[in-house]
Design a protein around this motif. Structure first.
Motif, PDB file in Angstrom:
ATOM      1  N   ASP A   1       0.809  -1.219   0.000  1.00 47.60           N
ATOM      2  CA  ASP A   1       0.000   0.000   0.000  1.00 47.60           C
ATOM      3  C   ASP A   1       0.844   1.272   0.000  1.00 47.60           C
ATOM      4  O   ASP A   1       0.357   2.347   0.357  1.00 47.60           O
ATOM      5  N   LEU A   2       2.098   1.184  -0.434  1.00 46.08           N
ATOM      6  CA  LEU A   2       2.963   2.355  -0.506  1.00 46.08           C
ATOM      7  C   LEU A   2       2.350   3.340  -1.512  1.00 46.08           C
ATOM      8  O   LEU A   2       2.082   2.975  -2.652  1.00 46.08           O
ATOM      9  N   PRO A   3       2.108   4.594  -1.110  1.00 50.03           N
ATOM     10  CA  PRO A   3       1.429   5.529  -2.012  1.00 50.03           C
ATOM     11  C   PRO A   3       2.386   6.172  -3.014  1.00 50.03           C
ATOM     12  O   PRO A   3       3.595   6.200  -2.803  1.00 50.03           O
ATOM     13  N   THR A   4       1.809   6.697  -4.095  1.00 42.82           N
ATOM     14  CA  THR A   4       2.590   7.539  -4.995  1.00 42.82           C
ATOM     15  C   THR A   4       2.719   8.905  -4.335  1.00 42.82           C
ATOM     16  O   THR A   4       2.072   9.177  -3.321  1.00 42.82           O
ATOM     17  N   GLU A   5       3.530   9.783  -4.924  1.00 47.41           N
ATOM     18  CA  GLU A   5       3.704  11.112  -4.327  1.00 47.41           C
ATOM     19  C   GLU A   5       2.386  11.872  -4.295  1.00 47.41           C
ATOM     20  O   GLU A   5       2.050  12.508  -3.292  1.00 47.41           O
ATOM     21  N   ASN A   6       1.625  11.817  -5.383  1.00 43.71           N
ATOM     22  CA  ASN A   6       0.347  12.528  -5.432  1.00 43.71           C
ATOM     23  C   ASN A   6      -0.659  11.942  -4.449  1.00 43.71           C
ATOM     24  O   ASN A   6      -1.422  12.679  -3.818  1.00 43.71           O
ATOM     25  N   GLU A   7      -0.680  10.620  -4.305  1.00 43.15           N
ATOM     26  CA  GLU A   7      -1.595   9.990  -3.348  1.00 43.15           C
ATOM     27  C   GLU A   7      -1.236  10.382  -1.912  1.00 43.15           C
ATOM     28  O   GLU A   7      -2.122  10.618  -1.092  1.00 43.15           O
ATOM     29  N   PHE A   8       0.069  10.453  -1.615  1.00 41.29           N
ATOM     30  CA  PHE A   8       0.472  10.828  -0.265  1.00 41.29           C
ATOM     31  C   PHE A   8       0.077  12.262   0.047  1.00 41.29           C
ATOM     32  O   PHE A   8      -0.454  12.546   1.116  1.00 41.29           O
ATOM     33  N   VAL A   9       0.323  13.176  -0.879  1.00 42.30           N
ATOM     34  CA  VAL A   9      -0.052  14.570  -0.661  1.00 42.30           C
ATOM     35  C   VAL A   9      -1.559  14.695  -0.476  1.00 42.30           C
ATOM     36  O   VAL A   9      -2.038  15.412   0.409  1.00 42.30           O
ATOM     37  N   ALA A  10      -2.325  13.973  -1.282  1.00 40.83           N
ATOM     38  CA  ALA A  10      -3.785  14.024  -1.157  1.00 40.83           C
ATOM     39  C   ALA A  10      -4.247  13.439   0.172  1.00 40.83           C
ATOM     40  O   ALA A  10      -5.229  13.904   0.755  1.00 40.83           O
ATOM     41  N   SER A  11      -3.534  12.438   0.698  1.00 41.25           N
ATOM     42  CA  SER A  11      -3.969  11.802   1.944  1.00 41.25           C
ATOM     43  C   SER A  11      -3.698  12.661   3.173  1.00 41.25           C
ATOM     44  O   SER A  11      -4.374  12.526   4.180  1.00 41.25           O
ATOM     45  N   VAL A  12      -2.712  13.532   3.120  1.00 40.96           N
ATOM     46  CA  VAL A  12      -2.407  14.374   4.281  1.00 40.96           C
ATOM     47  C   VAL A  12      -2.926  15.795   4.137  1.00 40.96           C
ATOM     48  O   VAL A  12      -2.826  16.586   5.062  1.00 40.96           O
ATOM     49  N   ASN A  13      -3.487  16.122   2.987  1.00 44.38           N
ATOM     50  CA  ASN A  13      -4.000  17.469   2.752  1.00 44.38           C
ATOM     51  C   ASN A  13      -5.340  17.623   3.464  1.00 44.38           C
ATOM     52  O   ASN A  13      -6.304  16.942   3.133  1.00 44.38           O
TER      53      ASN A  13
END
Length: 189
Positions: A121-133
């Motif tokens: 479940d390692l996120p992409t950079e865009n997925e990580f930014v969206a998850s913490v925004n």
């Protein structure tokens, strides 16, 4: 007798603070509102290395330790008893988002990378930014560009024939004098 009377208000105050009503409808302090209207502040805790799919994809078996460190950063955990293993744990708890926790493990054979174990479940950079925004934009976004139809509907810019010439062609404004740039020229020496 007097010290006992002086400490009586303190004893009453401490005794009153220890009593907290326990209503079944009152939620616990887990990010929800307390007493129905107060949301407690939670400290945002970010620990470890943020690793994304793009970062992990650049790391290949056989790379030296220095190159792995350049691509993934310094490991958070290194063990002197297991020098061939680097741990990259990551945890984040941010108010308004789900907590995240991951562990990437790099194992070495001497100075060369043997394996890199990463969670699925390692996120992409865009997925990580969206998850913490936690910023929720309003429904009305400002319009930043005109369409071609709107541009053609604009009146053409007015060019007047009696426009003043530029200051560079005319020189300084009338009635103004400027001191010389060289102090010797104006001093008469």
């Amino acid at each position: 007798m007097r010290p006992l009377l002086a400490s009586l208000p303190l004893i009453a105050l401490l005794g009153g603070c220890s009593y907290m009503p326990s209503w079944p409808s009152m939620p616990t302090i887990t990010g929800e509102k307390v007493l129905g209207f107060v949301t407690p502040y939670r400290v945002e805790v970010v620990q470890g290395n943020v690793l994304t799919k793009e970062m992990v994809a650049r790391v290949k078996p056989g790379m030296p330790k220095a190159q792995v460190r350049d691509l993934l950063g310094s490991p958070l955990l290194t063990d002197i008893f297991h020098e061939s293993r680097w741990d990259y744990p990551f945890t984040i708890r941010r108010q308004g988002t789900a907590p995240q926790q991951r562990l990437v493990i790099a194992e070495f054979d001497g100075d060369k990378l043997k394996t890199l174990t990463a969670p699925d479940d390692l996120p992409t950079e865009n997925e990580f930014v969206a998850s913490v925004n936690t910023f929720k934009p309003g429904s009305k976004q400002p319009k930043l560009e005109l369409t071609e139809a709107e541009r053609s509907a604009l009146p053409p810019p007015k060019h007047s024939a009696d426009a003043a010439p530029t200051a560079a062609a005319e020189g300084p404004a009338p009635g103004r004098t400027y001191p010389p740039l060289d102090a010797k020229v104006g001093s008469g020496t």
